[in-house]
Design an enzyme around this catalytic site. Sequence first.
Site, short mmCIF file in Angstrom:
data_model
loop_
_atom_site.label_atom_id
_atom_site.label_comp_id
_atom_site.label_asym_id
_atom_site.label_seq_id
_atom_site.Cartn_x
_atom_site.Cartn_y
_atom_site.Cartn_z
N TYR A 128 125.42 -97.88 -58.61
CA TYR A 128 124.40 -96.85 -58.82
C TYR A 128 123.82 -97.11 -60.20
CZ TYR A 128 122.39 -92.22 -59.72
OH TYR A 128 121.54 -91.20 -60.04
N HIS A 169 117.21 -89.76 -50.71
CA HIS A 169 117.25 -91.15 -50.29
C HIS A 169 117.65 -91.22 -48.82
CE1 HIS A 169 117.34 -93.18 -54.39
NE2 HIS A 169 117.54 -91.91 -54.71
N ASP A 194 121.81 -98.12 -55.05
CA ASP A 194 120.57 -97.61 -55.64
C ASP A 194 120.31 -98.41 -56.91
OD1 ASP A 194 118.49 -96.21 -56.71
OD2 ASP A 194 119.47 -94.27 -56.75
#
Length: 564
Positions: free
Chosen positions: A143, A306, A184
């Site tokens: 992330y 998302h 991500d």
Amino acid sequence: MKIVSWNINGIRASKTNLKTLIEDIGSDVMCFQETKVTRDMLDEPTAILDGYNSYFSFSRKRSGYSGVANYCKDSATPVKAEEGLSGGLTTNKNGSIGCYGNQTSFLEDELKDLDAEGRTIITQHRVRFPSGEEKDLAIINVYCPRFDPDREDRHQYKLRFFALLQTRSEAILASGSHVIILGDINTTHRQLDRCDEEDNESHKRPSRLWLNQMLYDKGRDPKLETDLDPQEFIAITPHIVGGKFMDSFRHFYPEKEGCFSNWCTLTNARSTNYGRRLDYILTDVELSEQCLKSASILAHIEGSDHCPVTVELTCEFIPAKTCPPLCTKFMPEFSGKQQKLSTFFTKLIKHDTITINNESVQDAFKGTDVSKGVKRSPQKIQSQPLKKQKTLEVKKGSQGKQGDLMSFFKGPGSKSDTTVNSSQVNDTKNIVTDPKSNSFSLSVTVEEARIKTKTDLLSTSKYFTGDPNSAEIVSNNELENEELVTNIVNDNKSSTTNAWKNILGGLGPAPLCKGHKEPCVLRMVKKPGPNKGKQFYACARGEGLKTNPEARCETFQWVVKKKL
């Protein structure tokens, strides 16, 4: 085999059962980002799923912030698992993956800081290729930090995180293991990956330059081709190579438009597909050429800002016989070997007592099971009133701290007494038991509260007729008069509310937007500045391109409040 990555924006916030969620998507390895749980917040239903083994990385800086997790089917149990990129979080060398690369360009405190926010978890699996060859596969779930234009330190942090990620991934790849980087990434590679257009200079952000040099030659953006000096460009180091990975989605859809994985929820941008592609699955070149079968964006799955992204490969997992030490089922709080320290501390609750004569207690307990946790003292009985009981509780009033409801209607000089005669508690329906707290309370219904007693004789004499020692109920006429008084009180409240509305003034109905002639939505400025806190009307539709007639129009109107 199928691998899925999803920024879930809070793993405990999902309305769907976690196991059901994973099974519906149908993944062998499910990688979550932004779990927003720390070690102390992780509960057993989240950590332990039947048929899966899970691995978490937690933020050491803030509670409920960042965090990543890998959920692996038992048929895809990893051989090794490790938290972080630098190796500084490794506590058990037996289950560590190793291969940290050349970290001489990083300071020791910098490495600790880059791993302190719980942004990386790595699981290494054994896989079998269609040819029968067996090799290792490391899945690096990340992330990546977000770019904050108002904080230069966070921009530096993001670029250094990228540099450490590439250093570690290339080192694992050089050891002979295949590598998949997913999660991500918090950057858009090409103009094709975002809805808003930018000029050429804005397009060349350092994060995009880094991602571009990470990719194989065929996947690079020519507009981002430039000579990067490792001494100046801090997103790379002198010890990394670049060009070792492929963007799995663009491998199959190199020029497909409108493929986004993130949308702004505040502007309802998902309804018009006005988004960005921030979520990637990067596979090493050899793995991509040998067994990359498909890649997709599951934009129809909601539950976060998302959506999940997936890849399918023709190779298959070879499950390990035992889970690595980092597995959550080996955590002391879930293994059954040791309890949390907090479980040894309980909050003590002080119970009030009421005095009831022996005869009243015996009559009250007829036919009632109070054998659990009730002291059979003839003088004192522990009581704990239940929450939201629509009855009047008989409470302690002798010390003057709290009286019964009728004490609010008493005139001057009136007295209160908590002694209850047996004739008033001879029915077991007045006993309220609580099996959870192992306590009971005496209660009387509202109708029974209308009966005259010596306790409230002076304050309630106007509601009764006849001898003060009798217990007659008020007449119907008096009840009707009481209801009339109640209606008058309610009318007065309504009149008061309307009067305040007339004085303060309301906003009234929302105006219609110019583009669609639909009621506008009321919004407030949150950005720091002279207009912060001001309200305005805007089109209620989702944000979108100006050429899209279904998107939000340009209606904007400040709210003007009436002056007093």
